[in-house]
Design a protein around this motif. Structure first.
Motif, short mmCIF file in Angstrom:
data_model
loop_
_atom_site.label_atom_id
_atom_site.label_comp_id
_atom_site.label_asym_id
_atom_site.label_seq_id
_atom_site.Cartn_x
_atom_site.Cartn_y
_atom_site.Cartn_z
N ALA A 1 -38.52 102.09 45.39
CA ALA A 1 -37.46 103.21 45.77
C ALA A 1 -36.25 102.88 45.17
N GLY A 2 -35.32 104.04 45.01
CA GLY A 2 -34.11 103.75 44.52
C GLY A 2 -33.16 104.85 44.89
N VAL A 3 -31.96 104.79 44.71
CA VAL A 3 -30.77 105.97 45.17
C VAL A 3 -30.71 106.50 43.94
N ASN A 4 -30.78 107.86 43.95
CA ASN A 4 -30.45 108.73 42.93
C ASN A 4 -29.08 108.95 42.65
N ASP A 5 -28.47 108.23 41.72
CA ASP A 5 -26.87 108.44 41.34
C ASP A 5 -26.60 109.59 40.60
N ASN A 6 -27.66 110.42 40.22
CA ASN A 6 -27.63 111.57 39.55
C ASN A 6 -26.89 112.55 40.51
N LEU A 7 -27.33 112.35 41.90
CA LEU A 7 -26.86 113.09 42.84
C LEU A 7 -26.10 112.25 43.83
N PRO A 8 -25.02 111.89 43.63
CA PRO A 8 -24.26 110.65 44.33
C PRO A 8 -24.20 111.04 45.88
N PRO A 9 -24.21 109.96 46.65
CA PRO A 9 -24.02 110.18 48.29
C PRO A 9 -22.60 111.08 48.47
N THR A 10 -22.91 111.76 49.56
CA THR A 10 -21.63 112.52 50.02
C THR A 10 -21.28 112.22 51.55
N THR A 11 -20.43 112.59 52.03
CA THR A 11 -20.11 112.43 53.41
C THR A 11 -19.32 113.76 53.96
N ASN A 12 -19.10 113.90 55.14
CA ASN A 12 -18.28 115.03 55.51
C ASN A 12 -16.91 115.16 55.68
N TYR A 13 -16.10 113.96 54.84
CA TYR A 13 -14.69 113.71 54.77
C TYR A 13 -14.54 113.48 53.26
N THR A 14 -13.46 114.05 52.81
CA THR A 14 -13.05 113.83 51.59
C THR A 14 -11.45 113.81 51.57
N LEU A 15 -10.77 113.12 50.68
CA LEU A 15 -9.45 112.98 50.48
C LEU A 15 -8.83 114.10 49.98
N SER A 16 -7.77 114.92 50.74
CA SER A 16 -7.40 116.04 50.21
C SER A 16 -6.06 115.82 49.40
N HIS A 17 -5.62 114.33 49.19
CA HIS A 17 -4.50 114.13 48.26
C HIS A 17 -4.88 112.67 47.62
N ASP A 18 -4.46 112.20 46.53
CA ASP A 18 -4.40 111.13 45.84
C ASP A 18 -3.76 110.09 46.75
N VAL A 19 -4.34 108.84 46.94
CA VAL A 19 -3.57 107.50 47.55
C VAL A 19 -3.49 106.38 46.50
N ARG A 20 -2.75 105.61 46.95
CA ARG A 20 -2.53 104.43 45.97
C ARG A 20 -2.71 103.18 47.09
N ILE A 21 -3.15 102.08 46.42
CA ILE A 21 -3.41 100.88 47.38
C ILE A 21 -2.28 100.14 47.12
N ALA A 22 -1.53 99.73 48.26
CA ALA A 22 -0.31 98.80 48.21
C ALA A 22 -0.34 97.76 47.27
#
Length: 171
Positions: free
Chosen positions: A21-42
């Motif tokens: 078996a394998g994960v189909n990376d042509n259809l990446p996994p999704t969640t019910n939350y997405t970032l509404s704006h860009d963020v930067r790691i300190a």
């Protein structure tokens, strides 16, 4: 004739137990939350862009992973791996409807609240945006199990990495 029948029976057993078996990376996994704006790691130049799917540690997060499997696979195990720690843990097991056929499916899973241990990575967004904390990063994988209960392979992980947000109240 008896030897041929025994050899054929043995070969059938070997073929039936193949799987994979394998994960189909042509259809990446999704969640019910997405970032509404860009963020930067300190302290870095790394930016997590708007629209990136995230896992929220302060609430349930529904994840869907697209997988495919080969004939001979009886069960699919969904795994998570911390990309920093490399720790792996099994999330769920799904039974395949027909062991004699390969297939593909979108597998759902819900992360509960406070599931992943924090790494305390502080993320600073661009100016005028609230701070958010990333407690780690994870990606999801799938492992095949044959009819005898033998694991066919180590988990095959998606290339997609989910930031795990401490809180999603600012998304």
């Amino acid at each position: 004739m008896k030897k041929i029948a025994l050899m054929a029976l043995g070969l059938t057993g070997v073929l039936a137990s193949c799987g994979g078996a394998g994960v189909n990376d042509n259809l990446p996994p999704t969640t019910n939350y997405t970032l509404s704006h860009d963020v930067r790691i300190a302290g870095t130049d790394k930016v997590i862009t708007s629209g990136h799917y995230v896992i929220c540690d302060d609430r349930e997060t529904k994840v869907t992973t697209n997988v495919q499997w080969l004939p001979g696979t009886q069960y699919l195990e969904l795994w998570a791996r911390g990309t920093e720690t490399r720790k792996e843990f099994k999330l769920a097991t799904y039974k395949v409807a027909n062991i004699n056929q390969g297939g593909q499916a979108a597998i759902p899973f819900t992360f509960g609240k406070d599931v992943l241990a924090p790494l305390s990575i502080v993320v600073n967004p661009a100016p005028n945006l609230p701070n958010v904390n990333v407690i780690g990063y994870t990606n999801l994988g799938i492992r095949a199990v044959d009819a005898s209960g033998n694991t066919v392979m180590n988990p095959a992980y998606s290339q997609y990495v989910f930031p795990v947000m401490q809180s999603c109240t600012t998304l």
